[in-house]
Design an enzyme around this catalytic site. Structure first.
Site, short mmCIF file in Angstrom:
data_model
loop_
_atom_site.label_atom_id
_atom_site.label_comp_id
_atom_site.label_asym_id
_atom_site.label_seq_id
_atom_site.Cartn_x
_atom_site.Cartn_y
_atom_site.Cartn_z
N HIS A 38 -4.87 2.97 -5.12
CA HIS A 38 -5.58 1.95 -5.89
C HIS A 38 -6.76 2.53 -6.64
O HIS A 38 -6.99 2.21 -7.80
CB HIS A 38 -6.06 0.82 -4.96
CG HIS A 38 -5.09 -0.29 -4.85
ND1 HIS A 38 -3.94 -0.21 -4.12
CD2 HIS A 38 -5.09 -1.52 -5.41
CE1 HIS A 38 -3.28 -1.33 -4.23
NE2 HIS A 38 -3.95 -2.15 -5.00
N LYS A 102 -1.75 -8.04 4.25
CA LYS A 102 -2.04 -8.98 5.34
C LYS A 102 -3.52 -9.28 5.35
O LYS A 102 -4.34 -8.45 4.96
CB LYS A 102 -1.56 -8.44 6.69
CG LYS A 102 -2.29 -7.23 7.19
CD LYS A 102 -1.77 -6.78 8.54
CE LYS A 102 -2.55 -5.56 8.99
NZ LYS A 102 -2.08 -5.04 10.27
#
Length: 175
Positions: A38, A102
């Site tokens: 990222h 999550k």
């Protein structure tokens, strides 16, 4: 149990039909990226550099998959999404249709999801073997030097997810 079938990459009109709490079976192509991946994509966007994939409509799965000696994923459970929250808004602003992880997200991510009419999908922690079984093909895309955080292209079938944040910012989390 009723599921909504989705295909990635996404058309925005498809995402607009989803509501927080909907159960999804995802088919198609998704890409993996964790913290280091990222950061690399984030830095590339900010510097005008080249990205390893076209982001428009894509799903980014927050996972560091484990592979057997033949390169087949044997575990592919989600990692905590909040670790990507520093980078995710810029990626949503540049076309990402959905992220998969999550746990809850920061307000900045909620704002980026609403602004870009995107979604956040939750995978079930502890179900890495189940998710690996849904991966029908995988290929290294970028950042091989990052090891488990390298970026992969997964072809998935019947990948079970829950819409955690819909395009309007409605959520399954207590906020």
């Amino acid at each position: 149990m009723d599921y909504i079938r989705l295909t990635a990459p996404f058309d925005k009109s498809e995402l607009a039909k989803l509501k927080a709490g909907d159960r999804v079976l995802l088919d198609g192509i998704i890409y993996t990226a964790r913290d280091a991946g990222h950061k690399r994509m984030y830095d590339a966007v900010l510097s005008g550099g080249e990205l390893p994939i076209e982001l428009n409509g894509q799903a980014i799965y927050y996972v560091g998959a484990c592979f057997d000696k033949n390169g087949k994923p044997i575990s592919a459970g989600p990692t905590t999404a909040m670790r990507m929250d520093k980078y995710a808004p810029v990626l949503y602003d540049n076309g990402v249709g959905a992220s998969i992880g999550k746990g809850d997200r920061s307000q900045a991510v909620y704002d980026a999801i609403i602004k870009n009419k995107a979604v956040y999908l939750c995978a079930i922690g502890g179900a890495g073997a189940t998710y690996a079984d849904c991966i029908k093909g995988s290929r290294l895309i970028a950042y091989s030097e990052l090891g488990t955080e390298a970026m992969y292209r997964f072809e998935v079938k019947d990948f079970p997810l829950i819409v955690a944040i819909d395009i309007d910012g409605n959520t399954i989390f207590n906020r």
